[in-house]
Design a protein around this motif. Structure first.
Motif, PDB file in Angstrom:
ATOM      1  N   TRP A 158     -25.559 -52.686  24.397  1.00 24.24           N
ATOM      2  CA  TRP A 158     -26.613 -53.574  23.881  1.00 24.24           C
ATOM      3  C   TRP A 158     -28.015 -53.207  24.386  1.00 24.24           C
ATOM      4  O   TRP A 158     -28.958 -53.103  23.597  1.00 24.24           O
ATOM      5  CB  TRP A 158     -26.301 -55.042  24.246  1.00 24.24           C
ATOM      6  N   THR A 159     -28.152 -52.979  25.699  1.00 27.16           N
ATOM      7  CA  THR A 159     -29.504 -52.754  26.247  1.00 27.16           C
ATOM      8  C   THR A 159     -30.124 -51.448  25.730  1.00 27.16           C
ATOM      9  O   THR A 159     -31.327 -51.368  25.504  1.00 27.16           O
ATOM     10  CB  THR A 159     -29.486 -52.737  27.789  1.00 27.16           C
ATOM     11  N   ARG A 160     -29.259 -50.426  25.547  1.00 27.09           N
ATOM     12  CA  ARG A 160     -29.780 -49.150  25.029  1.00 27.09           C
ATOM     13  C   ARG A 160     -30.036 -49.233  23.524  1.00 27.09           C
ATOM     14  O   ARG A 160     -31.026 -48.703  23.011  1.00 27.09           O
ATOM     15  CB  ARG A 160     -28.800 -48.009  25.356  1.00 27.09           C
ATOM     16  N   ALA A 162     -30.831 -51.893  21.930  1.00 26.72           N
ATOM     17  CA  ALA A 162     -32.038 -52.705  21.744  1.00 26.72           C
ATOM     18  C   ALA A 162     -33.294 -51.860  21.934  1.00 26.72           C
ATOM     19  O   ALA A 162     -34.242 -51.955  21.154  1.00 26.72           O
ATOM     20  CB  ALA A 162     -32.026 -53.864  22.741  1.00 26.72           C
ATOM     21  N   TYR A 163     -33.279 -51.003  22.955  1.00 31.19           N
ATOM     22  CA  TYR A 163     -34.451 -50.158  23.221  1.00 31.19           C
ATOM     23  C   TYR A 163     -34.661 -49.164  22.070  1.00 31.19           C
ATOM     24  O   TYR A 163     -35.786 -48.970  21.591  1.00 31.19           O
ATOM     25  CB  TYR A 163     -34.250 -49.420  24.546  1.00 31.19           C
ATOM     26  N   THR A 165     -33.736 -49.545  19.084  1.00 27.97           N
ATOM     27  CA  THR A 165     -34.147 -50.304  17.897  1.00 27.97           C
ATOM     28  C   THR A 165     -35.637 -50.615  17.972  1.00 27.97           C
ATOM     29  O   THR A 165     -36.343 -50.556  16.969  1.00 27.97           O
ATOM     30  CB  THR A 165     -33.337 -51.620  17.794  1.00 27.97           C
ATOM     31  N   PHE A 166     -36.115 -50.920  19.172  1.00 34.38           N
ATOM     32  CA  PHE A 166     -37.537 -51.240  19.342  1.00 34.38           C
ATOM     33  C   PHE A 166     -38.408 -50.042  18.950  1.00 34.38           C
ATOM     34  O   PHE A 166     -39.312 -50.157  18.126  1.00 34.38           O
ATOM     35  CB  PHE A 166     -37.822 -51.648  20.789  1.00 34.38           C
ATOM     36  N   LEU A 223     -35.124 -60.747  22.164  1.00 36.29           N
ATOM     37  CA  LEU A 223     -33.978 -60.187  21.442  1.00 36.29           C
ATOM     38  C   LEU A 223     -32.666 -60.751  21.980  1.00 36.29           C
ATOM     39  O   LEU A 223     -31.709 -60.922  21.225  1.00 36.29           O
ATOM     40  CB  LEU A 223     -33.988 -58.653  21.544  1.00 36.29           C
TER      41      LEU A 223
END
Lengths: 272, 267
Positions: A158-160, A162-163, A165-166, A223
């Protein structure tokens, strides 16, 4: 309280609600990334690709249930194909999805047409619009395993994700494996869609991915909250939709999506 | 403009390069060439930056500046040559701080200022900001004059605020070199003045080296310790006084000018 207890006294309704909650939550979680990447159309595209896969399974003379196992690799391959075309930068995402979408659907129609006439009739309507109320215990276990595995991968990345995706370029500079995550997200979306097709059908599954995420996006300021909000929205929308379907005696796929749609409109009004 | 006859030849250009014997090299680009099909975008580009130096990269549109930045950031592989930071080819967010010209994030992405800055520190998007990260993020936001932006959604920021936050994001990892791609783009006149002041303060650092791509003579004049004029190859590399008073000035000031074409194989 009868309106609440009566449906829950039926085993098929309990199975449908458990299945709907799993699929609703999962579609919503993945939908957050799909929506934020501006790829909402891909849900539609992969759902139609799933139809091609199911039809291939039926041509190979497997049952409608077992056709899911043919549809899974078929749809994943289509999703990776879309990803490859996207990354090559030669075509826009909508064009790539549109081409794969229509070709896969046409293949599905062709595969069904090629079935020998002595084979049993296929209920195309249940593939197009879903049949969550007909979910058996075996189906539920399959959905549970696929949903659990997909959720674990999603939580782990998720954290990667999300990054990336940003902003893919900034994430890449921070050492995030952007290309691998892009393909992974597409493959996961394909898996989730194939599993969800049984619930809400091909026609409505993309709404299951887009609406909860879009609704949560209207209200959330981070997010993390958007993801949690979308999952809650997917689970609640699916459950309320099933109650509505039971009491109104209408197709459950439609009532689930209409419930989610009502949530979106309320959020839109609240936001204004 | 645009014909090669209108441009000075390489032999006429200023070449006051940093002194390798005396100055500590932080960044080096050596023999970088890149072609897309038959189009040679960069040819044999070599330069280096000593510790603390603020280098302004200038040139007309199509000169290969963006391609060079992508190669420096490791987003694009050169056909030949290499980029090194402190002698190492490994480029990451802890060696290079990057402030992009265009912000590519989706307009509805729900992110707060501190999350964006902490993401660069951690290398992943933060679910929760840890105490140690909070301290660093607060400190860097204060350094760029953006302490009051903590908790604000990035989509609510003005152009100037956005650049401050992206500058804080780039600085939070304490990189060896800072890459600024037209930081004035999308910033109003007042915001630009403040941004230039801030860039000037950063340029005064004895340690942090920087590459600034800009079309604004004021920014270049205020911050540049050396200027590199690129037009698919290094045309000039020297002190700002030499270049800003030179015939290249129109190309620096006018981003509408197109890259020139040469007769030596670089189209």
């Amino acid at each position: 309280m009868d309106w609440l207890t009566e449906p829950l006294s039926q085993a098929f309704m309990v199975r449908a609600m458990v299945c709907g909650a799993m699929v609703g939550g999962l579609c919503a979680a993945i939908g957050v990334f799909v929506v934020q990447r501006g790829m909402s159309f891909i849900g539609d595209g992969l759902a139609h690709a799933a139809f091609g896969g199911i039809a291939l399974g039926l041509l190979l003379d497997v049952s409608t249930n077992a056709a899911t196992w043919v549809a899974l690799p078929f749809t994943v391959v289509v999703s990776l194909g879309i990803g490859w075309v996207l990354r090559s930068g030669r075509l826009g995402g909508d064009v790539a999805t549109g081409v794969f979408f229509s070709v896969s659907f046409a293949l599905g129609v062709l595969f069904i047409g090629l079935r020998p006439p002595d084979r049993p009739m296929v209920n195309i309507e249940s593939i197009l619009f879903g049949s969550i109320l007909a979910i058996g215990e075996e189906d539920l276990i399959v959905v549970g395993i696929v949903a659990g595995a997909t959720a674990l991968v999603l939580i782990g990345t998720w954290t990667r994700l999300a990054y990336a995706t940003f902003d893919p370029a900034l994430a890449k500079l921070s050492g995030v494996p952007v290309a691998a995550l892009d393909y992974m997200l597409l493959a996961l979306t394909a898996v989730v869609i194939v599993v969800s097709v049984k619930t809400v059908g091909i026609v409505l599954v993309s709404s299951f991915i887009v609406i909860p995420a879009a609704t949560a996006g209207l209200l959330a300021r981070s997010l993390t909250r958007m993801t949690l909000g979308a999952v809650v929205m997917g689970v609640v929308g699916s459950t309320l939709g099933l109650f509505a379907s039971y009491h109104l005696n209408v197709a459950s796929g439609a009532t689930i999506i209409l419930t989610l749609g009502a949530g979106f409109i309320i959020a839109l009004v609240a936001k204004r | 403009m645009g014909g090669s006859a209108e441009w000075p030849t390489v032999s006429q250009t200023p070449q006051t390069q940093p002194n390798r014997e005396k100055e500590k090299c932080v960044f080096e680009a050596r023999n970088i060439s890149k072609a897309f099909g038959e189009l040679q975008v960069l040819k044999d580009v070599s330069f280096w930056i000593p510790e603390g130096e603020f280098l302004c990269l200038v040139g007309p549109n199509g000169a290969g500046k963006s391609t060079l930045l992508k190669i420096i950031l490791g987003l694009l592989e050169p056909d030949t040559g290499h980029v090194r930071v402190h002698g190492k080819e490994e480029i990451n967010s802890h060696t290079v701080g990057y402030v992009p010209q265009r912000k590519h994030f989706h307009a509805s992405f729900p992110a707060r200022v501190e999350e964006l800055v902490a993401a660069n520190l951690r290398g992943t998007w933060p679910v929760r900001i840890r105490a140690a990260e909070k301290e660093k993020v607060e400190k860097v936001l204060e350094r760029v004059g953006a302490s009051d932006l903590w908790g604000k959604a990035i989509t609510d920021l003005s152009g100037g605020e956005m650049q401050r936050v992206f500058l804080a994001r780039a600085l939070v990892t304490e990189p060896n070199i800072l890459i600024l791609d037209e930081p004035e783009a999308g910033v109003d006149v007042m915001g630009r003045r403040e941004l230039i002041d801030m860039l000037y303060e950063i340029s005064c650092s004895d340690v942090l080296a920087a590459i600034l791509v800009s079309h604004h003579p004021e920014t270049i004049a205020r911050t540049a310790e050396r200027v590199l004029y690129l037009d698919r190859r290094v045309i000039a590399w020297g002190l700002p006084d030499e270049l800003l008073g030179h015939a290249y000035l129109p190309a620096i000031a006018d981003p509408r000018l197109k890259s020139t074409r040469y007769d030596d194989g670089v189209p």
